[in-house]
Scaffold this motif. Sequence first.
Motif, mmCIF file in Angstrom:
data_model
loop_
_atom_site.group_PDB
_atom_site.id
_atom_site.type_symbol
_atom_site.label_atom_id
_atom_site.label_comp_id
_atom_site.label_asym_id
_atom_site.label_seq_id
_atom_site.Cartn_x
_atom_site.Cartn_y
_atom_site.Cartn_z
ATOM 1 N N ALA A 7 0.867 -1.178 0.119
ATOM 2 C CA ALA A 7 -0.093 0.144 -0.013
ATOM 3 C C ALA A 7 1.002 0.995 0.089
ATOM 4 C CB ALA A 7 -1.021 0.019 1.260
ATOM 5 N N ASP A 8 1.739 1.261 0.780
ATOM 6 C CA ASP A 8 2.961 2.488 0.789
ATOM 7 C C ASP A 8 3.385 2.630 -0.568
ATOM 8 O OD1 ASP A 8 2.267 3.073 3.364
ATOM 9 O OD2 ASP A 8 3.962 1.781 4.049
ATOM 10 N N GLU A 9 3.939 1.469 -1.048
ATOM 11 C CA GLU A 9 4.534 1.447 -2.271
ATOM 12 C C GLU A 9 3.664 2.365 -3.492
ATOM 13 O OE1 GLU A 9 5.928 -1.646 -5.914
ATOM 14 O OE2 GLU A 9 5.903 -2.464 -3.794
ATOM 15 N N VAL A 10 2.285 1.697 -3.478
ATOM 16 C CA VAL A 10 1.380 2.393 -4.494
ATOM 17 C C VAL A 10 1.121 3.828 -4.248
ATOM 18 C CG1 VAL A 10 -0.817 2.387 -4.897
ATOM 19 C CG2 VAL A 10 0.088 0.317 -4.935
ATOM 20 N N ALA A 11 1.046 4.299 -2.864
ATOM 21 C CA ALA A 11 0.806 5.725 -2.405
ATOM 22 C C ALA A 11 2.192 6.397 -2.713
ATOM 23 C CB ALA A 11 0.564 5.634 -0.921
ATOM 24 N N ASN A 12 3.183 5.804 -2.623
ATOM 25 C CA ASN A 12 4.473 6.698 -3.021
ATOM 26 C C ASN A 12 4.457 7.017 -4.526
ATOM 27 O OD1 ASN A 12 5.042 6.868 -0.366
ATOM 28 N ND2 ASN A 12 6.613 5.121 -0.364
ATOM 29 N N ARG A 13 4.183 6.075 -5.236
ATOM 30 C CA ARG A 13 4.081 6.273 -6.806
ATOM 31 C C ARG A 13 3.269 7.472 -7.132
ATOM 32 N NH1 ARG A 13 3.935 0.904 -10.265
ATOM 33 N NH2 ARG A 13 3.796 2.460 -11.983
ATOM 34 N N LEU A 14 1.992 7.234 -6.656
ATOM 35 C CA LEU A 14 1.082 8.466 -6.838
ATOM 36 C C LEU A 14 1.601 9.644 -6.234
ATOM 37 C CD1 LEU A 14 -2.176 6.474 -5.827
ATOM 38 C CD2 LEU A 14 -1.314 6.746 -8.181
ATOM 39 N N PHE A 15 2.034 9.652 -4.967
ATOM 40 C CA PHE A 15 2.504 10.916 -4.408
ATOM 41 C C PHE A 15 3.601 11.679 -5.369
ATOM 42 C CE2 PHE A 15 5.201 13.339 -1.549
ATOM 43 C CZ PHE A 15 4.283 14.350 -0.992
ATOM 44 N N ALA A 16 4.701 10.726 -5.925
ATOM 45 C CA ALA A 16 5.527 11.367 -6.476
ATOM 46 C C ALA A 16 5.194 11.916 -7.883
ATOM 47 C CB ALA A 16 6.553 10.238 -6.799
ATOM 48 N N ALA A 17 3.946 11.390 -8.421
ATOM 49 C CA ALA A 17 3.311 12.054 -9.521
ATOM 50 C C ALA A 17 2.488 13.269 -9.169
ATOM 51 C CB ALA A 17 2.574 10.970 -10.241
ATOM 52 N N GLY A 18 2.479 13.629 -7.918
ATOM 53 C CA GLY A 18 1.552 14.973 -7.838
ATOM 54 C C GLY A 18 0.111 14.643 -7.136
ATOM 55 N N ILE A 19 -0.036 13.325 -6.894
ATOM 56 C CA ILE A 19 -1.552 13.061 -6.323
ATOM 57 C C ILE A 19 -1.776 13.023 -4.950
ATOM 58 C CG2 ILE A 19 -3.377 11.266 -6.418
ATOM 59 C CD1 ILE A 19 -2.456 12.153 -9.082
ATOM 60 N N ARG A 20 -2.801 13.477 -4.586
ATOM 61 C CA ARG A 20 -2.693 13.493 -2.912
ATOM 62 C C ARG A 20 -3.545 12.385 -2.588
ATOM 63 N NH1 ARG A 20 -4.366 18.666 -4.919
ATOM 64 N NH2 ARG A 20 -6.499 18.181 -5.071
ATOM 65 N N VAL A 21 -2.643 11.548 -1.788
ATOM 66 C CA VAL A 21 -3.126 10.275 -1.361
ATOM 67 C C VAL A 21 -2.675 9.924 0.049
ATOM 68 C CG1 VAL A 21 -0.663 9.497 -2.065
ATOM 69 C CG2 VAL A 21 -2.565 8.010 -2.074
ATOM 70 N N GLU A 22 -3.520 9.160 0.689
ATOM 71 C CA GLU A 22 -3.314 8.612 1.897
ATOM 72 C C GLU A 22 -3.791 7.246 2.113
ATOM 73 O OE1 GLU A 22 -6.016 10.695 4.429
ATOM 74 O OE2 GLU A 22 -5.071 12.710 4.544
ATOM 75 N N VAL A 23 -2.875 6.703 2.970
ATOM 76 C CA VAL A 23 -2.918 4.992 3.277
ATOM 77 C C VAL A 23 -3.704 4.857 4.591
ATOM 78 C CG1 VAL A 23 -1.821 2.952 3.662
ATOM 79 C CG2 VAL A 23 -0.863 4.534 2.180
ATOM 80 N N ASP A 24 -4.863 4.421 4.529
ATOM 81 C CA ASP A 24 -5.820 3.992 5.591
ATOM 82 C C ASP A 24 -4.982 2.717 6.325
ATOM 83 O OD1 ASP A 24 -7.307 3.288 7.592
ATOM 84 O OD2 ASP A 24 -9.206 3.736 6.399
ATOM 85 N N ARG A 25 -4.164 2.921 7.474
ATOM 86 C CA ARG A 25 -3.479 2.209 8.191
ATOM 87 C C ARG A 25 -4.013 1.532 9.420
ATOM 88 N NH1 ARG A 25 1.576 3.165 5.913
ATOM 89 N NH2 ARG A 25 2.859 1.885 7.420
#
Length: 293
Positions: free
Chosen positions: A210-228
């Motif tokens: 989940a963190d790996e996916v979120a980091n890819r999106l965040f690096a592309a400028g997407i505002r993303v959160e992981v529900d931990r």
Amino acid sequence: LHSYRDLPLRMAEMGLVHRHELSGTLHGLMRIRAFTQDDAHIFMLPSQIQDEIIGVIDFVHDVYEVFGFKYHVELSTKPENAIGDDAMWEQATDALRHALEAKGVEYVVNEGDGAFYGPKIDFHLEDSLGRTWQCATIQLDFAMPERFDLVYIDENNERKRPVMLHRVIFGALERFIAILIEHTAGALPTWLAPVQVAVIPVSDALLDYADEVANRLFAAGIRVEVDRRDEKMGKKIREAQLQKIPYMLIVGKKEQESGQVAVRHRRQGDLGTLDVQEFLGRIQEEIAERRNG
């Protein structure tokens, strides 16, 4: 002193306005005692009036179109407490009317509702409940330059009086935000949503993916959160829906092994499984086009 070559002179600011409202009249963000106004003033030659008004009309239309608002236009004329003579008011009102007609804008005349210093064009937004809100305004002012003794030097080296235009696009920013939230029922379009994507792992064992996916999106400028949180997946999805987050990405062991995500939209529901890069391309396109769906 300014030369006629310096005009039009356009000046804008975000100004904090304070009003001592009467008890009982305050209402959420709709009516507050301190608000931010996107105030601007344009100083121009008489020959520039129509082009400057048309420029502001286009500006208002472009901004409201981005947010998906419909609106109607009113031309407000001389009030009882007006300053200045009738000839000045007639000249100013005609200038606004001619600009509206040159743009082909439909409008109604609101007799006697102008500002005390000049007539105005008001833009009334219509929200999803059919209510209207007066936000943008264009006010033409021949009186204030006279009172403040504003002058410029014309092409014959003579002192002349400029014309002044007051304009706001949003009006009170806080109230505009409130109107937008009510208009969308809190489901702000993806390009505007504070959180655009929630990544929801089905168990703690999938947090790294989940963190790996979120980091890819965040690096592309997407505002993303992981529900931990240590909660059931159904509850996480339900709460993301209640928060009006546009997209939920569900990641389980199958998605981890394939490098994919199960995509869920807040309105459309399950959209199937996509490669992370494919989902990223879709959401970037939606944001770039500023879709309001």
